[in-house]
Design an enzyme around this catalytic site. Structure first.
Site, short mmCIF file in Angstrom:
data_model
loop_
_atom_site.label_atom_id
_atom_site.label_comp_id
_atom_site.label_asym_id
_atom_site.label_seq_id
_atom_site.Cartn_x
_atom_site.Cartn_y
_atom_site.Cartn_z
N GLY A 1 36.29 27.32 51.65
CA GLY A 1 37.29 28.34 51.35
C GLY A 1 36.81 29.73 51.72
N ALA B 1 30.94 22.39 48.68
CA ALA B 1 31.45 22.27 50.04
C ALA B 1 32.87 22.79 50.12
CB ALA B 1 31.38 20.81 50.52
N ASP B 2 33.68 22.47 49.12
CA ASP B 2 35.04 23.01 49.06
C ASP B 2 35.03 24.53 48.95
OD1 ASP B 2 36.76 20.81 49.29
OD2 ASP B 2 36.62 20.31 47.17
N LEU B 3 34.25 25.03 48.01
CA LEU B 3 34.25 26.47 47.74
C LEU B 3 33.75 27.26 48.95
CD1 LEU B 3 32.93 26.35 44.08
CD2 LEU B 3 35.25 26.92 44.82
#
Length: 413
Positions: free
Chosen positions: A190, A185-187
């Site tokens: 980004g 989810a973070d990647l």
């Protein structure tokens, strides 16, 4: 920087003021650095980005001792210039405002409303730079009932439906929800943020208008479920976990060989026939229970143990050689030592080495973006904490040594 060198950098004309930390924001900023943008990473004096201490493992210096740079931090901060500023002080806020006024983009991932009390929110900075692009990254976005919650990738993977699809089937040993091995989810946030900022830059270049970008991990996690979303929306039935199997194709899963695991993806009856022939079990193709894919799906529980027994008789490399020759889609399940020794990964330049001020050199993963005219430009390794503070504040803002010494004595930088 010369005009010729700028032309070789896709984004050499762009300055990013990076107020983010941990992963989603730094991942976005690293994309811009790879593409030639000047990225100024702002961190807290003394501690810096939380991920600097998220170890072990840590980068080792030339004597073999641990440095203060955790491997986690190294993954997302290549090519940036690092400064330290205490934004809770009026002087620190003034520094950030001056830098924003000379930047194209501000990235931040503070809690909703936190930067407003410092006068560093979009509305405040827009007053002095109307064409500013300002991207906020949070767990749940700037509005809605969850807006003020802290957002963590693991929690978002669960809330956004990913873990309802990932993991072994509930009825099998080890069944149940499973997160991804990396912070997807973070990647992906980004990556989506990178696209959104690029779109905003293009719009600004055409119209002169800046804008605000509101990125949320939960939004991204929901969006990236792709066909699983539309499967649900079309049928009204939530998809379930299938582990390494496929709900509609058999065999399309992992198998244990005599010395490892392989993936077999037999997408049609012809490929299935070649698969069992390669294993010396031709009768499994003529058996009417298994001769067509619908029949194999219906008789999955009978067929898979037979295939598993067949696959165990040969090694991983034997199977890959046989199936590649037969035209059956297959592949190994590699550990990372296998990955970085793979000739295709080597040919694509996916491991790079950059000089490092304390370690001598640092091994990093290259960008997957391959551009013929303006390829990624690996300008520098992930910076040390505050490595470029004096350089940036002098060259960009015009502060002198006396001012910097006063700031440092008071803990502002």
């Amino acid at each position: 920087m010369t005009a010729t060198s700028l032309q070789k950098k896709a984004l050499g004309h762009i300055r990013i003021l990076d107020l983010t930390r941990v992963l989603a924001g730094p991942w976005c900023a690293q994309n811009f650095a790879d593409l030639g943008a000047e990225v100024i990473k702002v961190e807290r004096p003394g501690n810096g980005d939380d991920t600097r201490s998220w170890g072990p493992p840590y980068l080792r210096d030339q004597n073999g001792d641990n440095t203060t740079e955790a491997a986690y931090y190294l993954a997302a901060n290549r090519g940036k210039q690092a400064i330290t500023v205490d934004i809770s002080t009026p002087e620190g806020q003034e520094i950030i405002k001056k830098l924003a006024a000379q930047s194209d983009v501000v990235l931040e991932n503070y809690k909703v409303g936190q930067l407003k009390k410092y006068g560093l929110d979009y509305a405040s900075l827009k007053e002095m730079k109307p064409d500013l692009i300002y991207c906020s990254i949070t767990g749940f976005g700037q509005n809605g009932p969850y807006a003020h919650r802290a957002g963590y990738d693991f929690i978002v993977q669960g809330m956004g439906g990913f873990m309802s699809l990932t993991g072994e089937r509930d009825e099998l040993p080890g069944g149940g929800p499973q997160k991804a091995g990396v912070a997807i989810a973070d990647l992906m946030t980004g990556m989506y943020a990178t696209i959104a900022v690029m779109a905003a830059l293009t719009h600004r270049d055409r119209t002169g208008e800046g804008q605000y970008i509101d990125m949320a991990l939960l939004d991204v996690q929901v969006a990236m479920l792709a066909n699983m979303n539309t499967n649900y929306l079309a049928s009204g039935k939530p998809p379930v976990r299938w582990g390494n199997a496929h709900p509609n194709i058999v065999p399309y899963q992992t198998f244990a060989t005599s010395d490892g695991h392989i993936i077999v993806a037999a997408g049609n009856d012809g490929q299935y026939k070649k698969f069992v022939a390669a294993g010396g079990e031709e009768q499994l193709a003529s058996d009417e229970r298994f001769s067509t894919n619908p029949a194999r799906v219906a008789n999955r529980e009978v067929l898979i143990p037979l295939l598993a027994e067949m696959v165990k008789r040969k090694s991983r490399q034997e199977w890959i050689a046989l199936l590649e020759e037969a035209g059956v889609p297959c592949g190994p399940i590699n550990r990372l030592d296998d990955v970085f020794n793979d000739p295709q990964v080597k040919a694509r330049g996916m491991q790079i080495t950059l000089p490092h001020p304390t370690a001598g050199s640092v091994k990093l993963v290259g960008s997957p973006m391959k551009l013929s005219a303006t390829p990624p430009d690996y300008q520098a390794p992930p910076p040390l904490l505050g490595q470029h503070t004096d350089q940036i504040l002098k060259s960009v803002l015009g502060y002198d040594d006396e001012q910097l010494n006063q700031f440092r004595q008071r803990g502002i930088i």
